[in-house]
Design an enzyme around this catalytic site. Structure first.
Site, mmCIF file in Angstrom:
data_model
loop_
_atom_site.group_PDB
_atom_site.id
_atom_site.type_symbol
_atom_site.label_atom_id
_atom_site.label_comp_id
_atom_site.label_asym_id
_atom_site.label_seq_id
_atom_site.Cartn_x
_atom_site.Cartn_y
_atom_site.Cartn_z
ATOM 1 N N HIS A 237 0.814 -1.220 0.000
ATOM 2 C CA HIS A 237 0.000 0.000 0.000
ATOM 3 C C HIS A 237 0.847 1.269 0.000
ATOM 4 C CE1 HIS A 237 -0.325 -0.441 4.695
ATOM 5 N NE2 HIS A 237 0.903 -0.355 4.274
ATOM 6 N N ASN A 238 0.404 2.214 -0.819
ATOM 7 C CA ASN A 238 0.991 3.547 -0.922
ATOM 8 C C ASN A 238 2.410 3.567 -1.480
ATOM 9 O OD1 ASN A 238 -0.965 3.807 1.784
ATOM 10 N ND2 ASN A 238 -1.127 5.489 0.311
#
Length: 318
Positions: A237-238
């Site tokens: 994520h991210n």
């Protein structure tokens, strides 16, 4: 499909040395080519096979211009090979229009020439650009946006609210927008952190088979323009991947790590979270990167260190 040697030379902007009307029906490796096919020499070690090759003609650099065979002489034989191979590649088979066996949700917008095969599920509010191709078994969830001329091979899953650019290629088994690995450990167990972000993929990206690109916990996981991702790669994520970066098989990038432009991660590289790799960084195979790396550096090993230092260290181990 056939082309003359002269036509191929014109396409490549190369120097023709041989009969322009020689018919070429395909391209093949130097030791397998037939008298109807063209081949190529990209390394010196292949040049010794030229005398035994049955190929009709050769794509070579100026270094091999003395071969007594029909030639197309170019400055970059490997690039020329790629262009000729694309010329002879069979076209992707597309379902004509939208199959009656596909399931489309409400408020779906389809561009011109979209191809949707049987057993595809498309959720509500999806936007598909012109000439998008979706092959059997794909699941495209609500509010996904896919740019023109993108090709999605069978059994791909694209979760809700993700965005793909134009001319992307997504290979079978890949999941885009799966939940990031976010939990708060507690005495009684692990509390899941809802993953509320999305994934944004730029134009001209190719993603291999069985990759996983997690959605952001908050905000977006981003893959820049022209990025090429091999099979079995995981982006947490991210993560942010800069334009034209190159990620080879079995790479794993932990959450919130940022890669600059034209970064190369060789096979089985692992990156810890919350670090940054500058533009042009290269990381050797099976390396473990635990700190940020400045632009232009080449590192190897685990923990990763400057490549020359790693080579010196490895030379002492025997």
């Amino acid at each position: 499909m056939t082309h003359t040697l002269g036509e191929l030379a014109a396409l490549l902007g190369g120097e023709l040395q041989g009969p322009a009307d020689l018919t070429i029906e395909g391209i093949a490796p130097i030791d397998q080519a037939t008298p109807r096919e063209i081949t190529f020499i990209t390394q010196k070690r292949f040049a010794r096979l030229a005398d035994q090759s049955r190929a009709a003609a050769f794509i070579v650099s100026r270094e091999h211009a003395g071969l007594a065979r029909p030639l197309i002489i170019v400055s970059h034989p490997y690039l020329a090979y790629a262009r000729v191979a694309a010329l002879f590649a069979p076209p992707v088979r597309r379902w004509p229009g939208v199959s009656d066996l596909a399931c489309l949700g409400h408020d779906v917008a389809l561009g011109e020439g979209v191809s949707i095969a049987p057993l595809v599920f498309i959720g509500a509010g999806v936007r598909l650009g012109d000439r998008v191709t979706v092959m059997p078994g794909c699941v495209i969830s609500d509010e996904v946006v896919i740019g023109a001329d993108t090709l999605i091979y069978p059994n791909v899953t694209i979760r809700e609210h993700c965005t793909l650019g134009e001319r992307c290629i997504i290979h079978s088994g890949t999941v885009i927008g799966s939940d990031g690995f976010g939990f708060v450990p507690q005495a009684e167990g692990h509390v899941k952190i809802p993953q509320l972000g999305t994934v944004v993929i730029g134009d001209d990206v190719e993603i291999g088979a069985n990759c996983t690109i997690d959605r952001g916990a908050l905000g977006a996981t981003r893959v820049g323009r022209g990025v090429k991702i091999d099979n079995l790669v995981h982006l947490a994520h991210n993560v942010e991947v800069g334009d034209h970066s190159f990620l080879v098989a079995q790479v794993g990038v932990s959450g919130s790590t940022k890669l600059g432009k034209r970064v190369t991660l060789a096979g089985q590289v692992g990156l810890t979270g919350h670090i940054e790799l500058g533009d042009g960084v290269q990381v050797g195979a099976q390396s473990g990167v635990h700190r940020s790396v400045a632009a232009g550096e080449t590192v190897s090993g685990s923990p990763a260190r400057p490549h020359r230092e790693w080579l010196q260290t490895m030379s002492h181990l025997p």
